[in-house]
Scaffold this motif. Sequence first.
Motif, short mmCIF file in Angstrom:
data_model
loop_
_atom_site.label_atom_id
_atom_site.label_comp_id
_atom_site.label_asym_id
_atom_site.label_seq_id
_atom_site.Cartn_x
_atom_site.Cartn_y
_atom_site.Cartn_z
N LEU A 121 0.80 -1.21 0.00
CA LEU A 121 0.00 0.00 0.00
C LEU A 121 0.84 1.27 0.00
CD1 LEU A 121 -2.77 -0.93 2.59
CD2 LEU A 121 -2.93 -0.92 0.11
N VAL A 122 2.02 1.20 0.63
CA VAL A 122 2.76 2.43 0.85
C VAL A 122 4.08 2.47 0.10
CG1 VAL A 122 3.81 3.89 2.62
CG2 VAL A 122 1.71 2.65 3.13
N LEU A 123 4.81 1.36 0.13
CA LEU A 123 6.17 1.38 -0.36
C LEU A 123 6.29 1.13 -1.86
CD1 LEU A 123 7.84 -0.58 2.57
CD2 LEU A 123 7.50 1.88 2.34
N ARG A 124 5.37 0.38 -2.41
CA ARG A 124 5.43 0.06 -3.83
C ARG A 124 4.53 0.98 -4.63
NH1 ARG A 124 3.68 -5.13 -6.19
NH2 ARG A 124 2.54 -5.32 -4.25
N PRO A 125 5.05 1.65 -5.66
CA PRO A 125 4.20 2.56 -6.45
C PRO A 125 3.22 1.79 -7.32
CG PRO A 125 6.38 2.38 -7.43
CD PRO A 125 6.44 1.63 -6.13
N ILE A 126 2.05 2.39 -7.57
CA ILE A 126 1.07 1.80 -8.48
C ILE A 126 1.60 1.90 -9.91
CG2 ILE A 126 -1.28 2.01 -9.36
CD1 ILE A 126 -2.08 3.17 -6.69
N ASP A 127 1.44 0.83 -10.66
CA ASP A 127 1.96 0.77 -12.03
C ASP A 127 0.97 1.45 -12.98
OD1 ASP A 127 3.48 0.23 -14.22
OD2 ASP A 127 2.85 -1.86 -14.39
N LEU A 128 0.98 2.78 -12.95
CA LEU A 128 0.11 3.58 -13.80
C LEU A 128 0.90 4.75 -14.36
CD1 LEU A 128 -3.11 3.76 -11.57
CD2 LEU A 128 -2.90 2.55 -13.75
N PRO A 129 0.47 5.33 -15.46
CA PRO A 129 1.16 6.52 -15.99
C PRO A 129 1.20 7.64 -14.95
CG PRO A 129 -0.40 5.65 -17.61
CD PRO A 129 -0.65 4.91 -16.33
N ARG A 130 2.37 8.21 -14.75
CA ARG A 130 2.58 9.32 -13.81
C ARG A 130 1.98 9.00 -12.43
NH1 ARG A 130 0.32 14.40 -15.18
NH2 ARG A 130 -1.32 13.37 -16.38
N ALA A 131 2.27 7.81 -11.95
CA ALA A 131 1.71 7.37 -10.67
C ALA A 131 2.13 8.27 -9.52
CB ALA A 131 2.14 5.93 -10.39
N GLN A 132 3.28 8.95 -9.67
CA GLN A 132 3.74 9.83 -8.59
C GLN A 132 2.83 11.03 -8.40
OE1 GLN A 132 5.15 9.47 -11.51
NE2 GLN A 132 5.62 11.46 -12.42
N ASN A 133 1.95 11.31 -9.35
CA ASN A 133 1.01 12.43 -9.24
C ASN A 133 -0.35 12.02 -8.69
OD1 ASN A 133 2.92 14.17 -10.19
ND2 ASN A 133 2.13 14.27 -12.28
N LEU A 134 -0.49 10.75 -8.33
CA LEU A 134 -1.76 10.28 -7.79
C LEU A 134 -1.76 10.36 -6.27
CD1 LEU A 134 -2.34 7.13 -10.04
CD2 LEU A 134 -3.53 9.31 -10.18
N TYR A 135 -2.82 10.94 -5.73
CA TYR A 135 -2.95 11.09 -4.28
C TYR A 135 -4.32 10.58 -3.83
CZ TYR A 135 1.28 13.93 -3.98
OH TYR A 135 2.58 14.35 -4.03
N MET A 136 -4.31 9.87 -2.70
CA MET A 136 -5.57 9.43 -2.10
C MET A 136 -6.01 10.45 -1.06
SD MET A 136 -6.54 5.77 -0.35
CE MET A 136 -6.67 4.98 -1.95
N VAL A 137 -7.28 10.77 -1.07
CA VAL A 137 -7.81 11.79 -0.15
C VAL A 137 -8.35 11.11 1.10
CG1 VAL A 137 -9.52 13.62 0.14
CG2 VAL A 137 -8.39 13.31 -2.07
N GLU A 138 -7.98 11.65 2.26
CA GLU A 138 -8.49 11.14 3.52
C GLU A 138 -9.13 12.27 4.30
OE1 GLU A 138 -4.07 11.35 5.60
OE2 GLU A 138 -5.46 9.75 6.13
N GLU A 139 -10.11 11.93 5.10
CA GLU A 139 -10.76 12.92 5.97
C GLU A 139 -10.12 12.84 7.34
OE1 GLU A 139 -15.09 14.02 7.94
OE2 GLU A 139 -14.90 12.40 6.51
N GLY A 140 -9.57 13.95 7.81
CA GLY A 140 -8.85 13.92 9.08
C GLY A 140 -7.61 13.06 8.91
N LYS A 141 -7.43 12.11 9.82
CA LYS A 141 -6.28 11.20 9.74
C LYS A 141 -6.76 9.77 9.68
CE LYS A 141 -2.16 13.39 11.59
NZ LYS A 141 -1.05 13.23 12.55
N HIS A 142 -6.31 9.05 8.65
CA HIS A 142 -6.54 7.61 8.51
C HIS A 142 -8.02 7.29 8.25
CE1 HIS A 142 -2.48 7.52 9.91
NE2 HIS A 142 -2.81 7.89 11.14
N HIS A 143 -8.80 8.23 7.78
CA HIS A 143 -10.19 7.96 7.41
C HIS A 143 -10.29 8.13 5.88
CE1 HIS A 143 -11.61 7.75 11.53
NE2 HIS A 143 -10.92 8.84 11.79
N PHE A 144 -10.09 7.04 5.17
CA PHE A 144 -10.02 7.11 3.72
C PHE A 144 -11.39 7.04 3.05
CE2 PHE A 144 -5.75 5.61 4.85
CZ PHE A 144 -4.98 6.51 4.12
N GLU A 145 -12.38 6.47 3.71
CA GLU A 145 -13.68 6.29 3.07
C GLU A 145 -14.48 7.59 3.11
OE1 GLU A 145 -15.40 2.89 4.98
OE2 GLU A 145 -14.53 1.55 3.49
#
Length: 334
Positions: A121-145
Motif C-alpha cells: 500500500l505504501v512502499l510500492r508505487p502503483i503501475d500507472l502513468p505518472r503514478a507519482q502524481n496520484l494522491y488518495m484523499v483522507e478525511e482527518g487522519k486515517h479515514h479514507f472512506e
Amino acid sequence: MTLFPSLRTLASILFQRSRINREMEDELRSHIQHRADDLERSGFPRFEAERRARIEFGGYQRFKEECREATGGNFGETLFQDMRFGFRMMRKSPGFTAVAVLTLAIGIAANAVVFSVLNALVLRPIDLPRAQNLYMVEEGKHHFEQSYPDYVDLRDRSRAFEGAVAFSVSQAGLDSGQGSSQAWLYESSGNYFDVLGIRPYLGRFFHGSDEHGPDSAPLIVLSYAYWQSHFQGDPGVVGRTIQLNKCPFTVLGVAPQGFRGTALFFAADLWVPIVNQAQIDGESVLNSRTSRGLWIVGRLKSGVSPAQLKADLDSISISLAKTSAPRCGHSSRA
C-alpha cells in the motif's frame, strides 16, 4: 532478576532431572540414617531405631515435593510431562496437529504479513502513468472512506487536481449464459479510466459522458485475467449482454493485461459505473453524505506541489463547513 538465569535453571532441571532426584534421595537417606544412629545410641535396637527414624520422616515424599518446588523442579517436570502428553495427542489426532501447526505459523508470520500489506500500500508505487502524481484523499487522519457528495464537491471545486475518481469494492453474481459465478468488482466513477490514463486492451472503457443519473449506465469492463479465465479470451464478448445480479449489463471492453485496479491488495474481475450501484448492492447511497464507502484518488496537476494541494483541500473543507457539510479532508500519496 533477568530472564537468562531462569532459562539456565529450567534447562538444568529438564536435562539433569535424574541427577537432582538422586542427590535428593541420598540426602534424605543420610538424614534417616543419622536419626537411626541417634536412637540406637539411646538404647534402641538397630532395626527398631531405623523403623522409628522412618516413621519420624513420614513426610518423606511430601518433603521431596517441597524441595522440587523450591528449585523449580515441579514446574520443569510438569512441563516435560505436558510436552510428552501433547506430542502423544498430536500423533493420535492428525487434524488437531494440523490446526496447532497452522495456528503457530499464523502467529509467527503476523509481523511479516503486516509488512507485506504496508509494502503493497505504501512502499510500492502503483503501475500507472505518472503514478507519482496520484494522491488518495483522507478525511482527518486515517479515514479514507468518503461519501459520494464529498467526491462530487472535491471533483468540481478542486483547482489542484486535474481529475479525481471515486471507487468502492463489491461482489455480484455474474451469469454469462453458461452458469453463474461470484465476481469481485469496482463500482467506479465514470471518469475512472480517463483520469488514470490507461487504454483498453479490447473494446472501450466507459466515460463520464455515459452517466445520466441512477441506473443509466449498465456497462461492464472486464479485467484481462477474468476475460481469459471466464470467456476464454473471446474477442466477441464485446457488445454481449450478460447478467449481473440478474440485471442486464453490456460488456464494453477489456482492461489492459496486468492492470489490477487502484488498490494493490485487491484484484478486480470487472468494473461497472457507480451510478448503477443499486443494481449491484440493492440500494444506492449516492445522495447520502453520511454513507461513507468510497475511496477518492486525484491526479495532481503538473507544476502543483503537495503543499498547494493541501491548501486547496483545506479551502474546500472550510467552504463546506460553512454550509454545515462534513469536510473532505487531506491527501496522502496513492
